[in-house]
Motif scaffolding. Structure first.
Motif, PDB file in Angstrom:
ATOM      1  N   THR A 187       0.829  -1.211   0.000  1.00 33.20           N
ATOM      2  CA  THR A 187       0.000   0.000   0.000  1.00 33.20           C
ATOM      3  C   THR A 187       0.859   1.256   0.000  1.00 33.20           C
ATOM      4  OG1 THR A 187      -1.742  -1.195   1.172  1.00 33.20           O
ATOM      5  CG2 THR A 187      -1.856   1.204   1.209  1.00 33.20           C
ATOM      6  N   MET A 188       1.952   1.242   0.745  1.00 31.09           N
ATOM      7  CA  MET A 188       2.865   2.385   0.768  1.00 31.09           C
ATOM      8  C   MET A 188       3.377   2.711  -0.634  1.00 31.09           C
ATOM      9  SD  MET A 188       6.592   2.679   2.650  1.00 31.09           S
ATOM     10  CE  MET A 188       7.418   1.760   1.321  1.00 31.09           C
ATOM     11  N   ILE A 189       3.795   1.675  -1.346  1.00 33.32           N
ATOM     12  CA  ILE A 189       4.309   1.893  -2.703  1.00 33.32           C
ATOM     13  C   ILE A 189       3.182   2.293  -3.643  1.00 33.32           C
ATOM     14  CG2 ILE A 189       5.439   0.749  -4.647  1.00 33.32           C
ATOM     15  CD1 ILE A 189       6.933  -0.981  -2.572  1.00 33.32           C
ATOM     16  N   ALA A 190       2.007   1.686  -3.462  1.00 31.45           N
ATOM     17  CA  ALA A 190       0.871   2.010  -4.326  1.00 31.45           C
ATOM     18  C   ALA A 190       0.432   3.461  -4.151  1.00 31.45           C
ATOM     19  CB  ALA A 190      -0.295   1.069  -4.030  1.00 31.45           C
ATOM     20  N   THR A 191       0.417   3.963  -2.905  1.00 33.15           N
ATOM     21  CA  THR A 191      -0.021   5.346  -2.692  1.00 33.15           C
ATOM     22  C   THR A 191       0.934   6.337  -3.350  1.00 33.15           C
ATOM     23  OG1 THR A 191       1.074   5.312  -0.515  1.00 33.15           O
ATOM     24  CG2 THR A 191      -1.297   4.911  -0.563  1.00 33.15           C
ATOM     25  N   SER A 192       2.223   6.022  -3.353  1.00 35.00           N
ATOM     26  CA  SER A 192       3.172   6.913  -4.032  1.00 35.00           C
ATOM     27  C   SER A 192       2.917   6.913  -5.544  1.00 35.00           C
ATOM     28  CB  SER A 192       4.612   6.479  -3.733  1.00 35.00           C
ATOM     29  OG  SER A 192       4.926   5.253  -4.365  1.00 35.00           O
ATOM     30  N   MET A 193       2.627   5.739  -6.102  1.00 36.15           N
ATOM     31  CA  MET A 193       2.326   5.659  -7.530  1.00 36.15           C
ATOM     32  C   MET A 193       1.075   6.456  -7.872  1.00 36.15           C
ATOM     33  SD  MET A 193       3.146   1.614  -8.187  1.00 36.15           S
ATOM     34  CE  MET A 193       2.443   1.642  -9.835  1.00 36.15           C
ATOM     35  N   ILE A 194       0.068   6.366  -7.015  1.00 32.26           N
ATOM     36  CA  ILE A 194      -1.174   7.099  -7.252  1.00 32.26           C
ATOM     37  C   ILE A 194      -0.926   8.602  -7.167  1.00 32.26           C
ATOM     38  CG2 ILE A 194      -3.495   7.548  -6.346  1.00 32.26           C
ATOM     39  CD1 ILE A 194      -3.490   4.574  -5.426  1.00 32.26           C
ATOM     40  N   GLY A 195      -0.120   9.037  -6.193  1.00 35.10           N
ATOM     41  CA  GLY A 195       0.222  10.452  -6.093  1.00 35.10           C
ATOM     42  C   GLY A 195       0.919  10.951  -7.343  1.00 35.10           C
ATOM     43  N   GLY A 196       1.843  10.139  -7.874  1.00 35.19           N
ATOM     44  CA  GLY A 196       2.531  10.521  -9.096  1.00 35.19           C
ATOM     45  C   GLY A 196       1.599  10.568 -10.293  1.00 35.19           C
ATOM     46  N   ALA A 197       0.690   9.587 -10.380  1.00 38.33           N
ATOM     47  CA  ALA A 197      -0.243   9.542 -11.508  1.00 38.33           C
ATOM     48  C   ALA A 197      -1.178  10.754 -11.506  1.00 38.33           C
ATOM     49  CB  ALA A 197      -1.066   8.252 -11.448  1.00 38.33           C
ATOM     50  N   ILE A 198      -1.620  11.170 -10.319  1.00 38.80           N
ATOM     51  CA  ILE A 198      -2.564  12.292 -10.228  1.00 38.80           C
ATOM     52  C   ILE A 198      -1.878  13.628 -10.505  1.00 38.80           C
ATOM     53  CG2 ILE A 198      -4.022  13.603  -8.625  1.00 38.80           C
ATOM     54  CD1 ILE A 198      -4.728  10.947  -7.280  1.00 38.80           C
ATOM     55  N   PHE A 199      -0.666  13.804 -10.017  1.00 39.42           N
ATOM     56  CA  PHE A 199      -0.045  15.126 -10.068  1.00 39.42           C
ATOM     57  C   PHE A 199       0.918  15.313 -11.237  1.00 39.42           C
ATOM     58  CE2 PHE A 199      -1.749  15.410  -5.857  1.00 39.42           C
ATOM     59  CZ  PHE A 199      -1.950  16.771  -5.659  1.00 39.42           C
ATOM     60  N   GLN A 200       1.220  14.258 -11.985  1.00 34.87           N
ATOM     61  CA  GLN A 200       2.168  14.447 -13.075  1.00 34.87           C
ATOM     62  C   GLN A 200       1.633  15.436 -14.110  1.00 34.87           C
ATOM     63  OE1 GLN A 200       5.250  12.033 -15.897  1.00 34.87           O
ATOM     64  NE2 GLN A 200       3.706  10.854 -14.849  1.00 34.87           N
ATOM     65  N   TYR A 201       0.350  15.326 -14.446  1.00 33.18           N
ATOM     66  CA  TYR A 201      -0.196  16.216 -15.475  1.00 33.18           C
ATOM     67  C   TYR A 201      -0.263  17.672 -15.008  1.00 33.18           C
ATOM     68  CZ  TYR A 201      -3.168  18.136 -19.106  1.00 33.18           C
ATOM     69  OH  TYR A 201      -3.667  18.925 -20.113  1.00 33.18           O
ATOM     70  N   PRO A 202      -0.848  17.990 -13.811  1.00 34.22           N
ATOM     71  CA  PRO A 202      -0.873  19.400 -13.405  1.00 34.22           C
ATOM     72  C   PRO A 202       0.513  20.014 -13.247  1.00 34.22           C
ATOM     73  CG  PRO A 202      -1.741  17.980 -11.662  1.00 34.22           C
ATOM     74  CD  PRO A 202      -1.626  17.147 -12.881  1.00 34.22           C
ATOM     75  N   ILE A 203       1.481  19.238 -12.746  1.00 33.70           N
ATOM     76  CA  ILE A 203       2.843  19.761 -12.634  1.00 33.70           C
ATOM     77  C   ILE A 203       3.411  20.026 -14.023  1.00 33.70           C
ATOM     78  CG2 ILE A 203       5.212  19.115 -12.010  1.00 33.70           C
ATOM     79  CD1 ILE A 203       4.069  17.782  -9.517  1.00 33.70           C
ATOM     80  N   GLY A 204       3.155  19.112 -14.940  1.00 29.38           N
ATOM     81  CA  GLY A 204       3.633  19.302 -16.303  1.00 29.38           C
ATOM     82  C   GLY A 204       2.994  20.498 -16.980  1.00 29.38           C
ATOM     83  N   ARG A 205       1.694  20.668 -16.801  1.00 21.51           N
ATOM     84  CA  ARG A 205       1.014  21.807 -17.413  1.00 21.51           C
ATOM     85  C   ARG A 205       1.529  23.119 -16.829  1.00 21.51           C
ATOM     86  NH1 ARG A 205      -0.545  22.410 -21.903  1.00 21.51           N
ATOM     87  NH2 ARG A 205      -2.264  23.816 -21.407  1.00 21.51           N
ATOM     88  N   MET A 206       1.851  23.139 -15.545  1.00 24.73           N
ATOM     89  CA  MET A 206       2.437  24.334 -14.946  1.00 24.73           C
ATOM     90  C   MET A 206       3.729  24.704 -15.669  1.00 24.73           C
ATOM     91  SD  MET A 206       3.878  24.892 -11.078  1.00 24.73           S
ATOM     92  CE  MET A 206       2.507  23.969 -10.386  1.00 24.73           C
ATOM     93  N   SER A 207       4.514  23.666 -16.021  1.00 23.15           N
ATOM     94  CA  SER A 207       5.797  23.925 -16.677  1.00 23.15           C
ATOM     95  C   SER A 207       5.629  24.409 -18.111  1.00 23.15           C
ATOM     96  CB  SER A 207       6.662  22.664 -16.649  1.00 23.15           C
ATOM     97  OG  SER A 207       6.207  21.703 -17.592  1.00 23.15           O
ATOM     98  N   ASP A 208       4.430  24.276 -18.687  1.00 24.82           N
ATOM     99  CA  ASP A 208       4.189  24.803 -20.032  1.00 24.82           C
ATOM    100  C   ASP A 208       4.073  26.322 -20.031  1.00 24.82           C
ATOM    101  OD1 ASP A 208       4.216  22.330 -21.281  1.00 24.82           O
ATOM    102  OD2 ASP A 208       2.051  22.051 -21.148  1.00 24.82           O
ATOM    103  N   PHE A 209       3.765  26.896 -18.872  1.00 26.72           N
ATOM    104  CA  PHE A 209       3.503  28.332 -18.806  1.00 26.72           C
ATOM    105  C   PHE A 209       4.622  29.122 -18.148  1.00 26.72           C
ATOM    106  CE2 PHE A 209      -0.671  26.249 -18.925  1.00 26.72           C
ATOM    107  CZ  PHE A 209      -1.204  26.861 -20.047  1.00 26.72           C
TER     108      PHE A 209
END
Length: 417
Positions: free
Chosen positions: A237-259
């Motif tokens: 579960t510890m490893i899974a929660t980190s993967m879920i955090g990365g999956a959710i936030f990768q796109y918003p962090i990436g979009r921030m870097s577009d601007f």
């Protein structure tokens, strides 16, 4: 969409099974090694052997495919993966396991490349984004499913190793029986590291540091979870929660870097990584829900940083150079993955479980600091002239064929046709 996916169902099924077995192996092996009393430094050698062989597989396997063909190579590689799992269960010795893990790394790299080459042959530029996204989703679900097999068995027995070997063997069946034609030759890695450094020093150094972080995480996070008292279900579960955090936030962090300047986002990610790592060191949490919450937060800066590096490098490259530039960063990232387990293992030997996050804090500090320094040395390109950020796999290693399948490879594909 169903009709478009039907021809690649066999390939996706093989991917799911292969990643399920890989997810089980990735958490079972370091956990069993810790139960055997092996030091984190010794366990780190398993990760170094795996990363070294995986990177080598990306270079060697295309030559093997040219000699004997996709189907034969794929069958041999999955046989080797099954053998590797069984050998881990039969011979419990750290140096033997390093060899077996290297065998698995080489075989997984080749297996990924063959499947991705087949997928790439079946997509068009109009369906590439959809197929790539589904492929990544199937990969992530497979990894999660494999991790949650662990609580149903005892790592100290051979049963879980046998289950992993059986799943690897089953992965051959869908693709082996598929009537899909063998695709074009596999992509050969093209390296120009001095040129890549001149184009984007922040991306190249950042990829090395991201590899160190990922290598330490992939091969010693389960040991960290065990050392702080989590159950096998808790570690998964510890490893899974980190993967879920990365999956959710990768796109918003990436979009921030577009601007804004991507290096500023890299700095923020570095600060976040240091802050969460120091929190883990100072609090030394043992309550599961606190650990899961902090690991979810850690995942938000763990997985997106490599994608930021690649996006930043491609800001200064021609669209048709996407595969070449990304392949170079992939090799640098692989080198970092070899180093990470060694650093983290030695610090865990010296400082106990907190040594794991000491490694993370130091590396994130270097990552953010170098990105900030580079932002003072060269102005950023205007957002309107840069390609948009694109999500890259964060939960499993990439190969040059992953890059060919990626939607941003369209320009390169067009040049080849």
């Amino acid at each position: 969409m169903f009709l478009q996916l039907l021809p690649i169902t066999a390939l996706l099924t093989s991917t799911f099974l292969m990643l399920t077995a890989g997810g089980l192996a990735g958490i079972l092996l370091p956990l069993r090694a810790g139960m055997e009393g092996w030091s984190p430094t010794t366990i780190g050698w398993l990760g170094t052997g795996y990363a070294l062989a995986f990177t080598g597989g990306c270079i060697v396997v295309p030559r093997l495919v040219r000699r004997v063909g996709h189907v034969r190579v794929f069958a041999v590689l999955l046989t080797l993966l099954s053998m590797s799992m069984l050998l881990h269960g039969l011979i419990v010795d750290p140096w033997a396991w390093t060899v077996f893990r290297a065998l698995a790394g080489f075989s997984l790299a080749g297996s990924y490349m063959v499947i991705e080459s087949w997928l790439n042959e079946r997509v068009t530029n109009s369906t590439r984004g959809m197929v790539f996204s589904i492929y990544m989703i199937v990969s992530m679900i497979g990894l999660l499913a494999g991790q949650y097999i662990l609580p149903f068995g005892n790592p100290m027995t051979q049963a879980l190793f046998m289950i992993g070997a059986l799943i690897y063997a089953a992965a051959l069946i869908p693709t082996g029986l598929s009537n899909a034609q063998s695709p074009r030759p596999l992509t050969q890695v093209s390296l120009d590291l001095p040129g890549l450094f001149r184009k984007s020093p922040a991306a190249l150094v950042g990829s090395l540091l991201a590899g160190i972080i990922a290598g330490a995480w992939n091969f010693l996070s389960a040991v960290y979870g065990r050392d702080i008292g989590l159950s096998t279900f808790g570690i998964a579960t510890m490893i899974a929660t980190s993967m879920i955090g990365g999956a959710i936030f990768q796109y918003p962090i990436g979009r921030m870097s577009d601007f804004i300047d991507r290096r500023y986002v890299m700095v923020v990610a570095g600060i976040g990584g240091v802050a969460i790592s120091l929190t883990m060191i100072l609090l030394q949490p043992t309550t599961p829900w606190v650990i899961y919450t902090l690991m979810f937060a850690f995942g938000t800066v763990l997985f997106p940083i490599y994608s930021l590096n690649v996006a930043h490098a491609n800001d200064f490259a021609e669209p048709s150079e996407f595969v070449k530039v990304s392949s170079g960063l992939l090799i640098v990232y692989g080198v970092g993955s070899m180093i990470g387990p060694q650093i983290a293992g030695r610090l865990m030997d010296l400082n106990g479980p907190s040594g794991f996050f000491v490694t993370m804090a130091i590396t994130y500090a270097a990552y953010g600091s170098y990105a900030f320094w580079r932002s003072l040395r060269r102005a950023a390109q205007a957002p309107s002239t840069r390609p948009d950020f694109a999500i890259r796999p964060h939960d499993r290693p990439q190969t040059p064929e992953t890059l060919q399948l990626h939607p941003l490879s369209e320009a390169a594909q067009g040049e080849q046709q």
